[in-house]
Every structure is written in C-alpha cells, then in structure tokens.
Design a protein around this motif. Structure first.
Motif, PDB file in Angstrom:
ATOM      1  N   LYS A   1      26.600  48.172-101.783  1.00  0.00           N
ATOM      2  CA  LYS A   1      27.208  48.670-103.018  1.00  0.00           C
ATOM      3  C   LYS A   1      28.694  48.337-102.992  1.00  0.00           C
ATOM      4  O   LYS A   1      29.337  48.443-101.952  1.00  0.00           O
ATOM      5  N   ALA A   2      29.233  47.950-104.139  1.00  0.00           N
ATOM      6  CA  ALA A   2      30.648  47.586-104.227  1.00  0.00           C
ATOM      7  C   ALA A   2      31.532  48.770-103.842  1.00  0.00           C
ATOM      8  O   ALA A   2      31.194  49.927-104.103  1.00  0.00           O
ATOM      9  N   TYR A   3      32.658  48.447-103.210  1.00  0.00           N
ATOM     10  CA  TYR A   3      33.625  49.474-102.804  1.00  0.00           C
ATOM     11  C   TYR A   3      35.019  48.855-102.813  1.00  0.00           C
ATOM     12  O   TYR A   3      35.167  47.633-102.777  1.00  0.00           O
ATOM     13  N   ALA A   4      36.024  49.686-102.854  1.00  0.00           N
ATOM     14  CA  ALA A   4      37.409  49.215-102.759  1.00  0.00           C
ATOM     15  C   ALA A   4      37.797  49.172-101.288  1.00  0.00           C
ATOM     16  O   ALA A   4      37.655  50.166-100.577  1.00  0.00           O
TER      17      ALA A   4
ATOM     18  N   ASN B   1      42.883  47.556 -99.160  1.00  0.00           N
ATOM     19  CA  ASN B   1      43.957  47.045-100.022  1.00  0.00           C
ATOM     20  C   ASN B   1      43.645  47.235-101.503  1.00  0.00           C
ATOM     21  O   ASN B   1      44.381  46.754-102.354  1.00  0.00           O
ATOM     22  N   GLY B   2      42.531  47.911-101.793  1.00  0.00           N
ATOM     23  CA  GLY B   2      42.151  48.164-103.176  1.00  0.00           C
ATOM     24  C   GLY B   2      41.351  47.048-103.831  1.00  0.00           C
ATOM     25  O   GLY B   2      41.063  47.109-105.019  1.00  0.00           O
ATOM     26  N   ASN B   3      40.971  46.014-103.051  1.00  0.00           N
ATOM     27  CA  ASN B   3      40.164  44.926-103.589  1.00  0.00           C
ATOM     28  C   ASN B   3      38.693  45.324-103.620  1.00  0.00           C
ATOM     29  O   ASN B   3      38.182  45.855-102.631  1.00  0.00           O
ATOM     30  N   MET B   4      38.029  45.053-104.730  1.00  0.00           N
ATOM     31  CA  MET B   4      36.606  45.341-104.809  1.00  0.00           C
ATOM     32  C   MET B   4      35.859  44.359-103.914  1.00  0.00           C
ATOM     33  O   MET B   4      36.075  43.147-103.969  1.00  0.00           O
TER      34      MET B   4
ATOM     35  N   HIS C   1      32.815  40.467 -98.680  1.00  0.00           N
ATOM     36  CA  HIS C   1      33.010  39.516 -99.780  1.00  0.00           C
ATOM     37  C   HIS C   1      33.866  40.159-100.862  1.00  0.00           C
ATOM     38  O   HIS C   1      33.502  41.201-101.404  1.00  0.00           O
ATOM     39  N   ARG C   2      34.996  39.529-101.154  1.00  0.00           N
ATOM     40  CA  ARG C   2      35.867  40.031-102.220  1.00  0.00           C
ATOM     41  C   ARG C   2      35.280  39.617-103.559  1.00  0.00           C
ATOM     42  O   ARG C   2      35.073  38.442-103.817  1.00  0.00           O
ATOM     43  N   ILE C   3      35.011  40.599-104.407  1.00  0.00           N
ATOM     44  CA  ILE C   3      34.424  40.333-105.717  1.00  0.00           C
ATOM     45  C   ILE C   3      35.516  39.781-106.630  1.00  0.00           C
ATOM     46  O   ILE C   3      36.540  40.427-106.836  1.00  0.00           O
TER      47      ILE C   3
END
Length: 80
Positions: free
Chosen positions: A20-23, A26-29, A35-37
């Motif tokens: 599941k996506a998360y921050a 550094n606040g990057n999804m 993997h940086r979305i």
C-alpha cells in the motif's frame, strides 16, 4: 554496472515491502520495495508481482545511471 542477486536481496531487506502506498521519511509517496510513485502513476495498492516488477525496473535504471557516471569518470581519467 550489473547488480548482483545478493545486492538485490540486501536492497529489498533494507527497503522492506509495502503493498500500500505510504509517505517515506522525506514525504515522497512510495510503494513496493521503495519505489517512488511519480505524478503519472496512480498506484495506491499493488500485488507482490507488481512490486517485484517495479523493483527490477528501478534497479535497471540505477544500473544505467551508475554505468553512465563510471563511464564518464573513466573517460576523464584516460583524457578522452
């Protein structure tokens, strides 16, 4: 530069797996194995297979970047 299977396993262990996506810190999804979305992606959840695919794609990109940097440095040393 080619990443070894051992290096890939270590990277996966360090990054951890989240489907599941998360921050990130550094606040990057982020999703999968770190993997940086990007803004074009709409991923909120992925399967294990998708996470593995993204990981391999990300590793290939890193390998290209490292190879380009090393290639340029080697060329400078030889005064190409």
């Amino acid at each position: 530069m080619k990443t070894t299977n051992r290096q890939k396993r270590l990277t996966k262990t360090f990054e951890g797996l989240r489907l599941k996506a998360y921050a990130d810190q550094n606040g990057n999804m982020t999703i999968g194995y770190g993997h940086r979305i990007n803004t074009k992606e709409k991923k909120k959840t992925i399967s294990l297979e998708e996470a593995k695919k993204l990981f391999l794609e990300d590793m290939e990109e890193v390998e290209k970047q490292v190879t380009n940097k090393i290639g340029r440095a080697s060329c400078r040393e030889r005064v190409c």
